[in-house]
Write a protein that holds these residues in place. Sequence first.
Motif, PDB file in Angstrom:
ATOM      1  N   ARG A 197      78.091  24.166 -17.102  1.00 54.76           N
ATOM      2  CA  ARG A 197      78.077  24.635 -17.504  1.00 54.76           C
ATOM      3  C   ARG A 197      78.609  24.619 -18.980  1.00 54.76           C
ATOM      4  N   ASP A 198      78.752  23.549 -19.648  1.00 54.92           N
ATOM      5  CA  ASP A 198      78.705  22.728 -21.000  1.00 54.92           C
ATOM      6  C   ASP A 198      77.311  22.537 -20.985  1.00 54.92           C
ATOM      7  N   ILE A 199      76.666  21.686 -20.124  1.00 54.84           N
ATOM      8  CA  ILE A 199      74.870  21.737 -20.183  1.00 54.84           C
ATOM      9  C   ILE A 199      74.359  23.040 -20.896  1.00 54.84           C
ATOM     10  N   ALA A 200      74.647  23.871 -20.069  1.00 57.67           N
ATOM     11  CA  ALA A 200      74.464  25.507 -20.400  1.00 57.67           C
ATOM     12  C   ALA A 200      74.486  25.588 -21.674  1.00 57.67           C
ATOM     13  N   ILE A 201      75.834  25.911 -22.284  1.00 51.47           N
ATOM     14  CA  ILE A 201      76.050  25.671 -23.907  1.00 51.47           C
ATOM     15  C   ILE A 201      75.205  25.359 -24.913  1.00 51.47           C
ATOM     16  N   ALA A 202      75.644  24.177 -24.481  1.00 51.07           N
ATOM     17  CA  ALA A 202      74.923  23.471 -25.561  1.00 51.07           C
ATOM     18  C   ALA A 202      73.994  22.533 -25.257  1.00 51.07           C
ATOM     19  N   GLY A 203      73.581  23.160 -24.109  1.00 50.25           N
ATOM     20  CA  GLY A 203      71.727  22.184 -24.096  1.00 50.25           C
ATOM     21  C   GLY A 203      70.358  23.062 -25.240  1.00 50.25           C
ATOM     22  N   ILE A 204      70.800  24.458 -25.500  1.00 49.54           N
ATOM     23  CA  ILE A 204      69.887  24.989 -26.216  1.00 49.54           C
ATOM     24  C   ILE A 204      69.599  24.658 -27.501  1.00 49.54           C
ATOM     25  N   PRO A 205      70.809  24.047 -28.048  1.00 49.89           N
ATOM     26  CA  PRO A 205      70.210  23.844 -29.437  1.00 49.89           C
ATOM     27  C   PRO A 205      69.913  22.112 -29.531  1.00 49.89           C
ATOM     28  N   MET A 206      70.928  21.752 -28.663  1.00 49.55           N
ATOM     29  CA  MET A 206      69.939  20.334 -28.454  1.00 49.55           C
ATOM     30  C   MET A 206      68.214  20.241 -27.876  1.00 49.55           C
ATOM     31  N   LEU A 207      68.750  21.063 -27.476  1.00 48.78           N
ATOM     32  CA  LEU A 207      66.361  20.744 -26.484  1.00 48.78           C
ATOM     33  C   LEU A 207      65.882  21.021 -27.410  1.00 48.78           C
ATOM     34  N   VAL A 208      66.479  22.647 -28.327  1.00 52.17           N
ATOM     35  CA  VAL A 208      65.114  23.164 -29.760  1.00 52.17           C
ATOM     36  C   VAL A 208      65.649  22.357 -30.736  1.00 52.17           C
ATOM     37  N   GLY A 209      66.329  21.115 -31.097  1.00 51.06           N
ATOM     38  CA  GLY A 209      66.925  20.252 -32.487  1.00 51.06           C
ATOM     39  C   GLY A 209      66.026  19.070 -31.435  1.00 51.06           C
ATOM     40  N   THR A 210      66.101  18.215 -30.615  1.00 52.17           N
ATOM     41  CA  THR A 210      64.731  17.591 -30.519  1.00 52.17           C
ATOM     42  C   THR A 210      64.061  17.995 -30.256  1.00 52.17           C
ATOM     43  N   ALA A 211      63.176  19.003 -29.624  1.00 56.16           N
ATOM     44  CA  ALA A 211      61.666  19.291 -30.100  1.00 56.16           C
ATOM     45  C   ALA A 211      61.316  19.818 -30.792  1.00 56.16           C
ATOM     46  N   GLY A 212      61.804  20.248 -31.478  1.00 54.67           N
ATOM     47  CA  GLY A 212      61.822  19.902 -33.613  1.00 54.67           C
ATOM     48  C   GLY A 212      61.419  18.401 -33.756  1.00 54.67           C
ATOM     49  N   LEU A 213      62.316  18.351 -33.638  1.00 54.40           N
ATOM     50  CA  LEU A 213      61.927  16.885 -34.486  1.00 54.40           C
ATOM     51  C   LEU A 213      60.744  16.308 -33.800  1.00 54.40           C
ATOM     52  N   LEU A 214      60.179  16.491 -32.123  1.00 50.94           N
ATOM     53  CA  LEU A 214      59.443  15.265 -31.410  1.00 50.94           C
ATOM     54  C   LEU A 214      57.861  15.801 -32.108  1.00 50.94           C
ATOM     55  N   ALA A 215      58.446  17.723 -32.565  1.00 51.83           N
ATOM     56  CA  ALA A 215      56.936  18.106 -33.041  1.00 51.83           C
ATOM     57  C   ALA A 215      56.590  17.782 -34.310  1.00 51.83           C
ATOM     58  N   LEU A 250      70.464  20.744 -35.569  1.00 55.95           N
ATOM     59  CA  LEU A 250      70.670  21.355 -34.340  1.00 55.95           C
ATOM     60  C   LEU A 250      70.775  21.633 -33.289  1.00 55.95           C
ATOM     61  N   ALA A 251      70.383  19.570 -32.925  1.00 53.25           N
ATOM     62  CA  ALA A 251      70.758  18.489 -32.291  1.00 53.25           C
ATOM     63  C   ALA A 251      72.179  17.974 -32.077  1.00 53.25           C
ATOM     64  N   THR A 252      72.686  17.537 -33.053  1.00 54.39           N
ATOM     65  CA  THR A 252      73.683  16.889 -34.188  1.00 54.39           C
ATOM     66  C   THR A 252      75.002  17.646 -33.210  1.00 54.39           C
ATOM     67  N   ALA A 253      74.674  19.168 -33.990  1.00 53.54           N
ATOM     68  CA  ALA A 253      75.870  20.132 -33.628  1.00 53.54           C
ATOM     69  C   ALA A 253      76.166  20.005 -32.430  1.00 53.54           C
ATOM     70  N   GLY A 254      74.940  20.205 -31.517  1.00 52.79           N
ATOM     71  CA  GLY A 254      75.462  20.264 -30.246  1.00 52.79           C
ATOM     72  C   GLY A 254      76.040  20.105 -29.481  1.00 52.79           C
ATOM     73  N   ALA A 255      75.780  18.435 -29.911  1.00 44.70           N
ATOM     74  CA  ALA A 255      76.034  17.077 -28.732  1.00 44.70           C
ATOM     75  C   ALA A 255      77.074  17.479 -28.912  1.00 44.70           C
ATOM     76  N   VAL A 256      78.150  17.939 -30.668  1.00 39.01           N
ATOM     77  CA  VAL A 256      79.012  17.194 -30.841  1.00 39.01           C
ATOM     78  C   VAL A 256      79.552  17.893 -30.693  1.00 39.01           C
ATOM     79  N   CYS A 257      79.602  19.623 -30.127  1.00 35.51           N
ATOM     80  CA  CYS A 257      81.106  20.258 -30.284  1.00 35.51           C
ATOM     81  C   CYS A 257      81.055  20.428 -28.960  1.00 35.51           C
ATOM     82  N   VAL A 258      80.128  19.398 -27.499  1.00 37.07           N
ATOM     83  CA  VAL A 258      80.294  19.716 -26.355  1.00 37.07           C
ATOM     84  C   VAL A 258      81.578  17.992 -25.901  1.00 37.07           C
ATOM     85  N   SER A 259      81.002  16.990 -27.236  1.00 41.06           N
ATOM     86  CA  SER A 259      81.574  15.283 -27.003  1.00 41.06           C
ATOM     87  C   SER A 259      82.684  15.210 -27.556  1.00 41.06           C
ATOM     88  N   GLY A 260      82.338  15.944 -28.838  1.00 36.69           N
ATOM     89  CA  GLY A 260      83.901  15.738 -29.648  1.00 36.69           C
ATOM     90  C   GLY A 260      83.156  14.505 -30.628  1.00 36.69           C
TER      91      GLY A 260
END
Length: 337
Positions: A197-215, A250-260
């Motif tokens: 569930r946590d992966i589904a919630i936070a995965g979208i902003p993490m993937l979008v942010g990381t993909a954007g930085l890669l692009a 997006l990447a950082t906020a998505g990561a921090v919101c589920v991991s602290g």
Amino acid sequence: MKTAKKHWIYLLLIVAPLVIAFVSLFIGRYPVYLTEVTQILWCKVTTAVCDLPYIHQTVVWEIRLPRVILGSMVGGCLAVSGAAFQGLFRNPLVSSGILGVSAGAGFGAALAIILFNSIVSTYSFAFAFGVLAVVLSYLISRVYNTTPTIMLVLGGVIVSSVFSALISLAKYLADPVDQLPAIVFWLMGSLASARFRDIAIAGIPMLVGTAGLLAIRWRINVLSMGDKEAHALGINTALNKGLVIACATLATAGAVCVSGIVGWVGLVIPHIGRMLVGNDNRVLIPASFSLGACFLVLVDDLGRIMTGSEIPLGILTALVGGPFFVYLLKKTKGGGW
């Protein structure tokens, strides 16, 4: 010879996260063997019937696997964001939380714990306030209708200080029996409650942010040359800085919101990446993701087996990052990029 060495490094960066993730499925207080893990994964993927005890399946599939996946994503996102900010600010001493996203997320989580005390609200508030902190930092930097890097850093310092004070206020007002321990534990960082569930919630902003930085990672190379040089090469510095900041946030906020709050990953890992692949962000950004994923999963494994109770991630990452930061200060003599 150098080309062959680089190829081996690239191959290692691809294979290492997969190997570490698989090995981590065996690590823990409940023993599960290689054949059992392999069979459970195969049965879950193929939807075949698994004749192993239910507790084995629960430990591997519902507890350890989501924890490993989420740890890999969190570590990779924090490392990528740190590498992007170091290139943008042309300073090796900044990290993924330089613009206040960690402090903002911490206050959001503390506020949600006091008001609602539910997992979904904690994730939502942490993400929202993390993004808000970066927006405020950006607005402060636009006081003179420009976006110089020094103003961004100063804006981040101001916002981080304010939200840190608000976190202290929230802890002061919290119920010392239930709410205060929950806030303190969240602020120290942990993957103990990781689920799909946590992966589904936070995965979208993490993937979008990381993909954007890669692009846009090649543009970070240009921005790291300075505003004048970037303008001369036809780069809209304000727009591209905004894109880098938005994706990293997006990447950082998505990561921090589920991991602290997990510190030091965004500072330490990009430097290890530079030692392996150099300063070219086209290679450094994906390398940082791989190294960050490996690092955080290994640290999480260490925290699970060192003592009877789990050691929070923030403590272990600080114990590693602190000495490395001292070494970095000595190497750079407190200077910039």
